[in-house]
Enzyme design. Sequence first.
Site, PDB file in Angstrom:
ATOM      1  N   HIS A   1       0.953  -1.107   0.199  1.00  0.00           N
ATOM      2  CA  HIS A   1       0.328   0.046  -0.298  1.00  0.00           C
ATOM      3  C   HIS A   1       1.108   1.275  -0.116  1.00  0.00           C
ATOM      4  CE1 HIS A   1      -3.156   2.801   0.818  1.00  0.00           C
ATOM      5  NE2 HIS A   1      -2.882   2.518   1.816  1.00  0.00           N
TER       6      HIS A   1
ATOM      7  N   GLU B   1     -12.456   3.956   1.183  1.00  0.00           N
ATOM      8  CA  GLU B   1     -12.637   3.438   2.596  1.00  0.00           C
ATOM      9  C   GLU B   1     -13.522   3.777   3.342  1.00  0.00           C
ATOM     10  OE1 GLU B   1      -8.231   1.143   3.131  1.00  0.00           O
ATOM     11  OE2 GLU B   1      -9.051   2.650   4.224  1.00  0.00           O
TER      12      GLU B   1
ATOM     13  N   SER C   1     -36.575  -8.772  -6.589  1.00  0.00           N
ATOM     14  CA  SER C   1     -37.905  -7.695  -6.645  1.00  0.00           C
ATOM     15  C   SER C   1     -38.559  -6.502  -7.552  1.00  0.00           C
ATOM     16  CB  SER C   1     -38.813  -8.494  -6.048  1.00  0.00           C
ATOM     17  OG  SER C   1     -38.547  -7.210  -4.793  1.00  0.00           O
TER      18      SER C   1
END
EC number: 1.1.1.86
Length: 337
Positions: free
Chosen positions: A109, A196, A253
């Site tokens: 990172h 994040e 749905s």
Amino acid sequence: MALEMFYDDDADLSIIQGRKVGVIGYGSQGHAHSLSLRDSGVQVRVGLKQGSRSRPKVEEQGLDVDTPAEVAKWADVVMVLAPDTAQAEIFAGDIEPNLKPGDALFFGHGLNVHFGLIKPPADVAVAMVAPKGPGHLVRRQFVDGKGVPCLVAVEQDPRGDGLALALSYAKAIGGTRAGVIKTTFKDETETDLFGEQTVLCGGTEELVKAGFEVMVEAGYPAELAYFEVLHELKLIVDLMYEGGLARMYYSVSDTAEFGGYLSGPRVIDAGTKERMRDILREIQDGSFVHKLVADVEGGNKQLEELRRQNAEHPIEVVGKKLRDLMSWVDRPITETA
């Protein structure tokens, strides 16, 4: 703008096989990288402090372990996978004094390098290899002959071989089987923090808590509120993860789809986007990292207080009770040695 992609044929595994890799840290990513590097024929040692609870696990899995300083002295590629907030101290005390010209310093990172908390010497290559998945998934996919997509970036390249070395490393942990995307430390760091804070952690958490509070304040049972705004969230996220927004709406749905289209923009509106832009600016200009560093240096007092407040929220109380009824949750993740 299309990003540059790399696959197995674009990476030479022998490059990393000819180096000595020290992995600093043995958490989620550390264990996956170390084991997969070893299985790819790479010399690897794990750097952990004396007394670390992870040391017995490393030894049980057949890896060499030593202090971060000794590992950095031995290695010519050092992959830093310790927590973000610990990296600067480890670098200054253990890694930097043992770096040699021609060594490579890798990260999972880009935060510490991008924001200047770590300033590597000019004669050392600086690159990033960042799998876009948790360590247990990275390892499991590798063992299964597959891989997790990775990001690679080269921040400093004194010898001109940084990208080839990073791609070779990515191949050794399975990344090029899936695909490797070339980026920059800046883009990876800023997009990661933004995601994040506004969506994955901060935004989602506050949305869930607000929905729970509205229903409970309206007189609905807390248990039903928990199911509707937190428990079922995984079902929806899994559908989006598998096939995007269209897959999610195809699977729910017509009532849910119609209601989502009508009501979603009333919850997340132009004002929300403007506040998200404010947060992005605070990430870009270093304001957030300044706050993070100040809290770490002050003993994490703000973080601990926020954790305490979060743990006391009613949704956590009812959630614990309901999850005790679910035999399929709260099971430890099995690591693949």
